[in-house]
Design a protein around this motif. Structure first.
Motif, PDB file in Angstrom:
ATOM      1  N   VAL A  52     126.606  25.936 154.077  1.00  0.00           N
ATOM      2  CA  VAL A  52     125.543  26.915 153.822  1.00  0.00           C
ATOM      3  C   VAL A  52     125.948  28.299 154.332  1.00  0.00           C
ATOM      4  CG1 VAL A  52     123.165  27.547 154.394  1.00  0.00           C
ATOM      5  CG2 VAL A  52     123.721  25.191 153.786  1.00  0.00           C
ATOM      6  N   PHE A  53     126.465  28.330 155.530  1.00  0.00           N
ATOM      7  CA  PHE A  53     126.896  29.600 156.115  1.00  0.00           C
ATOM      8  C   PHE A  53     127.969  30.258 155.257  1.00  0.00           C
ATOM      9  CE2 PHE A  53     129.827  31.936 158.876  1.00  0.00           C
ATOM     10  CZ  PHE A  53     128.945  32.891 159.381  1.00  0.00           C
ATOM     11  N   GLY A  83     126.599  11.183 161.694  1.00  0.00           N
ATOM     12  CA  GLY A  83     125.524  12.104 161.341  1.00  0.00           C
ATOM     13  C   GLY A  83     125.778  13.516 161.841  1.00  0.00           C
ATOM     14  N   GLY A  84     126.236  13.617 163.058  1.00  0.00           N
ATOM     15  CA  GLY A  84     126.547  14.934 163.612  1.00  0.00           C
ATOM     16  C   GLY A  84     127.627  15.639 162.813  1.00  0.00           C
ATOM     17  N   LEU A  85     128.647  14.880 162.397  1.00  0.00           N
ATOM     18  CA  LEU A  85     129.719  15.484 161.606  1.00  0.00           C
ATOM     19  C   LEU A  85     129.204  15.964 160.256  1.00  0.00           C
ATOM     20  CD1 LEU A  85     132.666  13.018 162.342  1.00  0.00           C
ATOM     21  CD2 LEU A  85     132.429  15.374 163.129  1.00  0.00           C
ATOM     22  N   LEU A  86     128.323  15.136 159.619  1.00  0.00           N
ATOM     23  CA  LEU A  86     127.770  15.548 158.333  1.00  0.00           C
ATOM     24  C   LEU A  86     126.928  16.810 158.464  1.00  0.00           C
ATOM     25  CD1 LEU A  86     126.787  12.069 156.814  1.00  0.00           C
ATOM     26  CD2 LEU A  86     128.663  13.563 156.116  1.00  0.00           C
ATOM     27  N   ALA A  87     126.062  16.848 159.520  1.00  0.00           N
ATOM     28  CA  ALA A  87     125.233  18.029 159.732  1.00  0.00           C
ATOM     29  C   ALA A  87     126.090  19.277 159.941  1.00  0.00           C
ATOM     30  CB  ALA A  87     124.317  17.804 160.926  1.00  0.00           C
ATOM     31  N   LEU A  88     127.144  19.113 160.695  1.00  0.00           N
ATOM     32  CA  LEU A  88     128.040  20.240 160.945  1.00  0.00           C
ATOM     33  C   LEU A  88     128.693  20.721 159.656  1.00  0.00           C
ATOM     34  CD1 LEU A  88     129.361  22.076 163.032  1.00  0.00           C
ATOM     35  CD2 LEU A  88     131.144  20.348 163.331  1.00  0.00           C
ATOM     36  N   LEU A  89     129.057  19.765 158.799  1.00  0.00           N
ATOM     37  CA  LEU A  89     129.668  20.139 157.531  1.00  0.00           C
ATOM     38  C   LEU A  89     128.680  20.881 156.639  1.00  0.00           C
ATOM     39  CD1 LEU A  89     131.747  16.915 156.737  1.00  0.00           C
ATOM     40  CD2 LEU A  89     132.616  19.159 157.377  1.00  0.00           C
ATOM     41  N   VAL A  90     127.396  20.404 156.589  1.00  0.00           N
ATOM     42  CA  VAL A  90     126.372  21.059 155.761  1.00  0.00           C
ATOM     43  C   VAL A  90     126.123  22.488 156.240  1.00  0.00           C
ATOM     44  CG1 VAL A  90     123.940  21.005 155.098  1.00  0.00           C
ATOM     45  CG2 VAL A  90     125.303  18.905 155.043  1.00  0.00           C
ATOM     46  N   ARG A 105     127.399  33.811 153.258  1.00  0.00           N
ATOM     47  CA  ARG A 105     128.333  34.898 153.592  1.00  0.00           C
ATOM     48  C   ARG A 105     129.058  35.371 152.333  1.00  0.00           C
ATOM     49  NH1 ARG A 105     133.691  35.474 155.224  1.00  0.00           N
ATOM     50  NH2 ARG A 105     134.035  37.142 156.766  1.00  0.00           N
ATOM     51  N   THR A 106     129.470  34.443 151.488  1.00  0.00           N
ATOM     52  CA  THR A 106     130.143  34.805 150.238  1.00  0.00           C
ATOM     53  C   THR A 106     129.220  35.589 149.326  1.00  0.00           C
ATOM     54  OG1 THR A 106     131.466  32.798 150.426  1.00  0.00           O
ATOM     55  CG2 THR A 106     131.422  33.892 148.284  1.00  0.00           C
ATOM     56  N   LYS A 107     127.914  35.150 149.225  1.00  0.00           N
ATOM     57  CA  LYS A 107     126.948  35.835 148.374  1.00  0.00           C
ATOM     58  C   LYS A 107     126.691  37.255 148.870  1.00  0.00           C
ATOM     59  CE  LYS A 107     122.342  35.296 146.357  1.00  0.00           C
ATOM     60  NZ  LYS A 107     121.123  34.446 146.323  1.00  0.00           N
TER      61      LYS A 107
END
Length: 492
Positions: A392-393, A381-388, A397-399
């Motif tokens: 998003v970041f 779960g922690g790895l998934l949250a970190l990936l999400v 940043r790209t936008k």
């Protein structure tokens, strides 16, 4: 000697019936005996020290160590003007027949050898000699003879056939003996881990001027090696190498070899070696667990745990199994098998034991495939949250970068358009101003009437003044229009 000579004559003279030829023959024999044994003068005691045998390698050289002793040698040296040395082959007898002479320094005779060198000092009773270019037909006994002139002392050492120690025999071979390789002190079975071990390798060096080279294989990491040429008690030489190291369990059953290479003059060098196996006693090492079919299985699978370990002795090694959280052992055997259930999953380890000590393996976890514990869920779960969060970041940043680039591009385009509009308007104004000036000039010039001159009117109105006035008004109008247009552009 002269007494013996007279006795022999008196015996012959008493036999009158014998021919004169017989008497002359007797005299010749007696004189020959006297010449041959001149060296055995009364009161002289002499001896030589030589090795019983020396082994030589074909196409090499061989050293014959030799020392001698003569009674009253120092007194004889004072009377001696020249010392000659001679080597005889097969027989100690020295006379007119020189076929047995292989070297005679008085006549510089060398027979059967390419070169013979005296490396000893005769005045110091050292008669050591090197024979070069040894061949198979050089295998024979050899005798040393010395002559101190003028007629001070003459002797062939080894005249006693019953005493073989007074001569030396050269044995020639094509294949040298392997080196002697042994532990010091003698290690009959094995040594304990950490014990200092000394391994000695030695090989004959029949030709010290061309000594053999010695090398080791499978050298332990902690080894210290010393190699040197040594003289043995019988004055022959050998190559001696000592290797000292601390025994490690990794050296157990290691085959350590000592290789000796003998150089030869023409033919190929000869290499021989000896090998010993080192046996080291040590407690269990590298203890670990092997699980079959795997550490992650389904319920109902039959799994087998095997405890692996290195140790010496290994024949009486015992194994004990443990599970984390349980004090009592599960089993005391090398292998342990059971059917997997939800109750027997967990962490396992084993301990190996022999008479020198014990060692435990690292713990290994048995899991049921398809089931994950809370810790693993938390990690995933922690790895998934970190990936999400990272995604998003990255998107934001790209936008932001894209919007910034678009705004800058629009501003650049607007400025470009303003400059184009301003430029076009200026051009248009200039063109209109020119057209207006032309039209004004034409109109005013058309209103002037030169057909009926009126003096008063001409005096009042000067055409040049009127034209200048018209041109000034046109320029003022043109400038005002340009300022109004520029102001309107800035407002827009």
């Amino acid at each position: 000697m002269f007494g013996h000579f007279c006795i022999c004559i008196s015996v012959k003279l008493s036999c009158f019936e014998m021919a004169r030829i017989q008497i002359n023959f007797c005299i010749i024999i007696i004189i020959s005996f006297v010449l041959t044994h001149t060296h055995s003068a009364d009161g002289d005691v002499y001896s030589a020290v030589l090795p019983h045998t020396v082994t030589a390698l074909t196409d090499s050289c061989v050293l014959i160590p030799c020392t001698f002793n003569i009674s009253t040698f120092e007194e004889k040296l004072q009377k001696t003007k020249q010392i000659y040395w001679i080597w005889l082959k097969k027989t100690p007898l020295f006379g007119k027949d020189e076929s047995s002479v292989v070297f005679n320094s008085s006549k510089n005779i060398i027979q059967g050898f390419r070169h013979i060198e005296m490396i000893g000092n005769l005045t110091e009773r050292n008669c050591s000699t090197v024979f070069y270019n040894i061949m198979m037909n050089h295998s024979d006994p050899y005798y040393f003879r010395i002559e101190m002139e003028p007629n001070v002392f003459r002797a062939t050492f080894n005249t006693n056939k019953q005493d073989s120690r007074k001569t030396v025999r050269i044995n020639v071979t094509d294949s040298p003996q392997p080196p002697e390789l042994k532990f010091s002190p003698n290690v009959s079975k094995s040594v304990m881990e950490g014990t200092a071990v000394n391994l000695i390798c030695s090989a004959e060096a029949p030709c010290p001027k061309q000594p053999p080279t010695l090398s080791w294989t499978n050298i332990p990491k902690s080894a210290n090696i010393i190699t040197q040429l040594q003289e043995k008690p019988d004055k022959t030489h050998s190559v001696f190498s000592s290797m000292t190291f601390n025994a490690s369990y990794m050296d157990h059953r290691m085959n350590i070899s000592c290789t000796v290479t003998y150089p030869r003059n023409i033919s190929n060098n000869i290499t021989v070696n000896s090998t010993v196996m080192l046996r080291v006693s040590f407690p269990p090492k590298e203890t670990h667990i092997i699980i079959k079919p795997s550490a992650s299985v389904t319920v109902g699978t039959n799994v087998t745990f095997t405890c692996k370990s290195k140790g010496n002795p290994s024949s009486n090694m015992t194994y004990t199994w443990y599970k984390r959280g349980q004090e009592t052992p599960l089993a005391q055997e090398k292998k342990m098998s059971f059917i997997v259930t939800h109750n027997n999953t967990g962490w396992y380890f084993c301990t190996a034991l022999n008479k020198h000590g014990n060692q435990s393996s690292e713990e290994i976890e048995l899991l049921i495939s398809g089931s994950l514990n809370a810790a693993m869920y938390g990690c995933i779960g922690g790895l998934l949250a970190l990936l999400v969060i990272s995604a998003v970041f990255y998107y934001m940043r790209t936008k932001t970068l894209s919007q910034t680039n678009t705004r800058k591009k629009d501003q650049t385009e607007d400025k470009s358009k303003e400059l184009d509009i301003y430029s076009n308007k200026t051009i248009e104004i200039n063109m209109k101003s020119e057209i207006s000036e032309k039209e004004t000039d034409e109109v005013h010039y058309g209103e002037i009437d030169f057909s009926t001159p009126h003096i008063d009117h001409i005096n009042k109105i000067n055409p040049e003044t009127e034209y200048a006035e018209i041109q000034r008004k046109t320029q003022i109008n043109s400038v005002q229009k340009q300022e109004e247009l520029y102001a309107q552009i800035k407002i827009n």
